[in-house]
Design an enzyme around this catalytic site. Structure first.
Site, PDB file in Angstrom:
ATOM      1  N   PHE A  98       0.836  -1.199   0.000  1.00 23.78           N
ATOM      2  CA  PHE A  98       0.000   0.000   0.000  1.00 23.78           C
ATOM      3  C   PHE A  98       0.868   1.246   0.000  1.00 23.78           C
ATOM      4  CE2 PHE A  98       0.808  -0.612   4.480  1.00 23.78           C
ATOM      5  CZ  PHE A  98       0.899   0.671   5.006  1.00 23.78           C
ATOM      6  N   CYS A  99       0.253   2.353  -0.400  1.00 21.00           N
ATOM      7  CA  CYS A  99       0.928   3.648  -0.395  1.00 21.00           C
ATOM      8  C   CYS A  99      -0.048   4.679   0.163  1.00 21.00           C
ATOM      9  CB  CYS A  99       1.407   3.999  -1.810  1.00 21.00           C
ATOM     10  SG  CYS A  99       0.061   4.095  -3.008  1.00 21.00           S
ATOM     11  N   GLN A 100      -0.005   5.897  -0.323  1.00 20.18           N
ATOM     12  CA  GLN A 100      -0.888   6.941   0.194  1.00 20.18           C
ATOM     13  C   GLN A 100      -2.262   6.916  -0.474  1.00 20.18           C
ATOM     14  OE1 GLN A 100      -0.171   8.884   2.803  1.00 20.18           O
ATOM     15  NE2 GLN A 100      -2.138   9.909   2.733  1.00 20.18           N
ATOM     16  N   GLY A 102      -2.784   4.823  -3.703  1.00 16.93           N
ATOM     17  CA  GLY A 102      -2.991   3.609  -4.480  1.00 16.93           C
ATOM     18  C   GLY A 102      -2.059   3.365  -5.649  1.00 16.93           C
ATOM     19  N   TYR A 127      -3.331   4.092   2.402  1.00 15.89           N
ATOM     20  CA  TYR A 127      -3.286   4.659   3.743  1.00 15.89           C
ATOM     21  C   TYR A 127      -4.358   5.737   3.923  1.00 15.89           C
ATOM     22  CZ  TYR A 127      -1.786   6.634   8.118  1.00 15.89           C
ATOM     23  OH  TYR A 127      -1.760   7.084   9.413  1.00 15.89           O
TER      24      TYR A 127
END
Length: 135
Positions: A98-100, A102, A127
Site C-alpha cells: 500500500f501507499c498513500q 494507491g 493509507y
C-alpha cells in the site's frame, strides 16, 4: 483483454487504462481488517520513509517503492539486516502493498508479481482510506 478502441496508434481510452491497472489482485478494507485480525497478512508500506514516519498501518514494514525491486531480490540475511524483518517468501499468501492513494501500491504489487510473489496484492484504498475510516 480486448484491443483498445480508437484509431490505430491512438492512446487507449481511460476505461481501458483503468482495466489494465486493475489487473493486479486487490484487497478492500473489510477483508484487510479481517486478515490483520487473524494474523494472515503481511503489509508493506511503499511510501517514502518520511511519509511512513508520519503514520502507517500498524505492523507494516516500510520499503520505499524505489528500493522494492532490490529488496525483494536480496538474500534473506541481507534483507533481515537492512529492514529488521524476515524477507517475504515467494509463496507467502496476502503480501499486501500500500501507499498513500494507491498508485505506488499498485506498481509495487505488479513488480512483486513479476518477481514471482504469487500472493502479492494491492490495498486499493491505501493509507488515505485506512486513516479516514479509522483503520
Amino acid at each position: 483483454m480486448r484491443a483498445p478502441v480508437g484509431r490505430p496508434g491512438s492512446i487507449p481510452a481511460a476505461g481501458d487504462r483503468a482495466r489494465t491497472m486493475a489487473a493486479a489482485p486487490t484487497v478492500l478494507l473489510p477483508e484487510l481488517r479481517s486478515l490483520l485480525a487473524a494474523g494472515r497478512a503481511r503489509l508493506v508500506d511503499v511510501r517514502s520513509r518520511e511519509e511512513a514516519a508520519a503514520g502507517t498501518i500498524p505492523g507494516a514494514l516500510n520499503i520505499p517503492v524505489s528500493e522494492l525491486e532490490s529488496a525483494l531480490q536480496m538474500e534473506p540475511a541481507a534483507f533481515q539486516a537492512l529492514y529488521s524483518a524476515e524477507k517475504p517468501k515467494l509463496e507467502d499468501d496476502n503480501l499486501i502493498f500500500f501507499c498513500q492513494i494507491g498508485k505506488r501500491g499498485l506498481q509495487a504489487t505488479q513488480l512483486a508479481q513479476r518477481l514471482g510473489y504469487r500472493g502479492a496484492r494491492n490495498y486499493a484504498g491505501a493509507y488515505r482510506e485506512w486513516f479516514q475510516k479509522g483503520g
